[in-house]
Scaffold this active site. Structure first.
Site, PDB file in Angstrom:
ATOM      1  N   ARG A 240       0.723  -1.029  -0.121  1.00  0.00           N
ATOM      2  CA  ARG A 240       0.352   0.094   0.422  1.00  0.00           C
ATOM      3  C   ARG A 240       1.562   1.246  -0.033  1.00  0.00           C
ATOM      4  O   ARG A 240       0.112   2.115  -0.478  1.00  0.00           O
ATOM      5  CB  ARG A 240      -1.140  -0.257   1.497  1.00  0.00           C
ATOM      6  CG  ARG A 240      -1.639  -0.665   0.875  1.00  0.00           C
ATOM      7  CD  ARG A 240      -3.204  -0.957   2.262  1.00  0.00           C
ATOM      8  NE  ARG A 240      -2.644  -1.977   3.007  1.00  0.00           N
ATOM      9  CZ  ARG A 240      -3.410  -1.973   4.073  1.00  0.00           C
ATOM     10  NH1 ARG A 240      -3.984  -1.312   4.616  1.00  0.00           N
ATOM     11  NH2 ARG A 240      -2.076  -2.921   5.362  1.00  0.00           N
TER      12      ARG A 240
ATOM     13  N   GLN B 177      13.446 -13.441   6.370  1.00  0.00           N
ATOM     14  CA  GLN B 177      12.179 -14.358   6.056  1.00  0.00           C
ATOM     15  C   GLN B 177      11.836 -15.054   4.822  1.00  0.00           C
ATOM     16  O   GLN B 177      11.581 -13.822   4.323  1.00  0.00           O
ATOM     17  CB  GLN B 177      11.197 -14.094   7.155  1.00  0.00           C
ATOM     18  CG  GLN B 177       9.705 -15.180   7.317  1.00  0.00           C
ATOM     19  CD  GLN B 177       8.214 -14.273   7.799  1.00  0.00           C
ATOM     20  OE1 GLN B 177       8.470 -12.622   7.783  1.00  0.00           O
ATOM     21  NE2 GLN B 177       7.277 -14.772   7.996  1.00  0.00           N
TER      22      GLN B 177
ATOM     23  N   LYS C 117      32.606  24.477   0.810  1.00  0.00           N
ATOM     24  CA  LYS C 117      33.096  22.422   0.536  1.00  0.00           C
ATOM     25  C   LYS C 117      34.521  22.569   1.483  1.00  0.00           C
ATOM     26  O   LYS C 117      35.577  22.956   0.952  1.00  0.00           O
ATOM     27  CB  LYS C 117      33.019  22.555  -1.023  1.00  0.00           C
ATOM     28  CG  LYS C 117      32.886  20.608  -1.237  1.00  0.00           C
ATOM     29  CD  LYS C 117      34.035  19.790  -1.519  1.00  0.00           C
ATOM     30  CE  LYS C 117      35.294  19.879  -2.143  1.00  0.00           C
ATOM     31  NZ  LYS C 117      36.652  19.049  -2.514  1.00  0.00           N
TER      32      LYS C 117
END
Length: 469
Positions: free
Chosen positions: A15, A80, A359
């Site tokens: 969903r 699983q 930077k």
């Protein structure tokens, strides 16, 4: 009280309409599954097992990255491969890890609102009553769709009746609902988990069937009520994701405001769960603080600012700017519309002004990059002034090179500093220069072509254009 936490996170989450597993969709910069795992850690879990399936590697990668940067209880994973229900998930965990001992709390990976205190209360009740299982129950406003908990006169759970199986009378009278969160006795769970069958329409093994099994064996099954049912609500689609995000946003912002932080409009401030903010700091609208960011006291952040893993000291202003993975010391002014990234470090009293990008650079005490400049891979001394439009040319297409500026350097506007280059203390660079060689301390450096002037050329040019029209 130590316990094992099993977090069920293997579901498809169809969903969500996404290529990513449901539990990796984020609430305030943290995946859904992070929240119950963190709640279990805070509640005292000595072992955390996450059952994975859909998008298993994405979940593993997230926790691997998290655990390298934090000192936390590590997560164990059980895959699983066949998703055959919640009971099957716990059985797979038992088969792969061996029999459990002590309390085992089973949590859902899509319940981000669960509190550590609620988990602790669940474990304490289970231990005190020596129950085979203790069910966390709730009373939602609308009970439709939830399994109803039936309790006998000894306050023991006798059954959990699924909504579709309830009689009209049970629908009207049974209001206590199953939250799908349990605390099991690890030994009794391990010994009896194989008794769950898949004799149902879906052909799956459901963990709530353990309640019926224990009751049939004469084993005690207890329950404890969760006062706020919102805590145990799961997220199944993006609408619900936004709803729980709003709840957590409100809780975090409320705690910060009660601790001395001001917000002009709390609905327009989003703060992650690991962020800290000091007293007398004001957070303006459209501000986002994520990761392990910290903001000191007496700061103003925003509007329209985003900080991710940023450390900001006291007395700073961050105006319409972005700071990522960088350190800002005290009394620093940033913005508007500046961008600091790549482990930039701004020292006390420095400035990064309008449309400045920094930077991987160090800006020294009292140094200023006021506007329209890019400074990358640079170490800058104290009291440096960078003129507008200046750039450190640090990339040649293959390699990043460094620029060094000494103390009290003045860089004229529109200067290109082609790395690698060093400019010494007290040097002055004339405007519109392209500096390709080192500049000694105290020197003036200029790099310009001769200016050419042709008298009357422009007037003749405009007249020629007029005739052509």
């Amino acid at each position: 009280m130590p316990f094992t936490a099993i977090v069920l996170a293997a579901g498809e989450g169809t969903r969500m309409k996404s290529r990513h597993p449901k539990v990796m969709h984020k609430v305030l910069d943290k995946p859904l599954v992070w929240w119950p795992v963190t709640a279990a850690r805070k509640a005292g879990a000595s072992r955390i097992v996450v059952i994975i399936g859909n998008g298993a590697q994405e979940v593993k990668d997230f926790f691997a990255q998290e655990e390298t940067s934090t000192d936390t209880t590590p997560v164990e994973f059980v895959e699983q491969k066949e998703r055959l229900g919640t009971g099957h998930a716990v059985k797979v965990a038992r088969d792969q890890l061996g029999a459990f001992s002590g309390p085992v709390v089973v949590l859902a990976g899509d319940t981000p609102l669960i509190k550590p205190e609620t988990i602790q209360s669940l474990v304490e009740k289970a231990k005190a009553e020596h129950d085979a299982c203790t069910v966390l129950t709730m009373t939602p406003d609308d009970v439709a769709g939830y399994g109803r908990v039936v309790v006998d006169d000894k306050d023991h759970v006798q059954a959990i009746i699924e909504d579709k199986d309830c009689t009209p009378e049970q629908c009207a009278t049974l209001k206590e609902c199953n939250s799908s969160i349990y605390c099991f006795c690890g030994r009794r769970l391990s010994e009896n988990i194989d008794k769950i069958t898949n004799d149902n329409a879906q052909g799956e093994y459901y963990l709530p069937d353990m309640i019926k099994i224990f009751v049939g064996m004469g084993e005690p099954v207890g329950w404890i009520h969760c006062p706020d049912y919102h805590e145990v609500l799961g997220v199944n689609n993006r609408v619900q994701l936004a709803q729980v995000t709003k709840v957590i946003q409100h809780n975090i912002n409320e705690q910060l405001m009660l601790s001395g932080v001001s917000m002009l409009d709390p609905d327009q401030v989003w703060i992650g769960p690991e962020v800290t903010v000091g007293q007398d700091t004001t957070l303006l609208p459209q501000t986002i603080l994520f990761g392990k960011s910290s903001v000191g006291s007496n700061c103003t952040v925003g509007p329209n600012s985003r900080l991710v893993n940023a450390q900001v000291g006291d007395g700073c202003t961050v105006d319409e700017s972005v700071i990522v993975e960088s350190i800002v010391e005290n009394d620093v002014n940033i913005g508007p519309r500046a961008y600091l990234r790549g482990h930039t470090h701004m020292l006390n009293g420095s400035k990064a002004g309008t449309h400045v990008e920094l930077k991987n650079s160090t800006v020294g005490e009292g140094s200023k990059v006021p506007h329209l400049s890019y400074i990358g891979d640079t170490v800058m001394g104290k009291n440096v002034n960078i003129g507008g439009g200046s750039i450190t040319c640090n990339y040649d297409g293959k390699h990043k090179s460094h620029t060094e500026l000494g103390d009290h350097v003045f860089i004229g506007s529109d200067t290109m500093m082609v790395a690698p280059v060093k400019i010494g203390d007290n040097a002055l660079i004339g405007a519109s220069s392209c500096i390709t060689k080192d500049v000694p301390a105290g020197a003036l450096a200029l790099e310009r072509n001769h200016q050419i002037i042709k008298e009357g050329w422009a007037d003749a040019y405009w007249k020629r254009l007029e005739k052509e029209d």
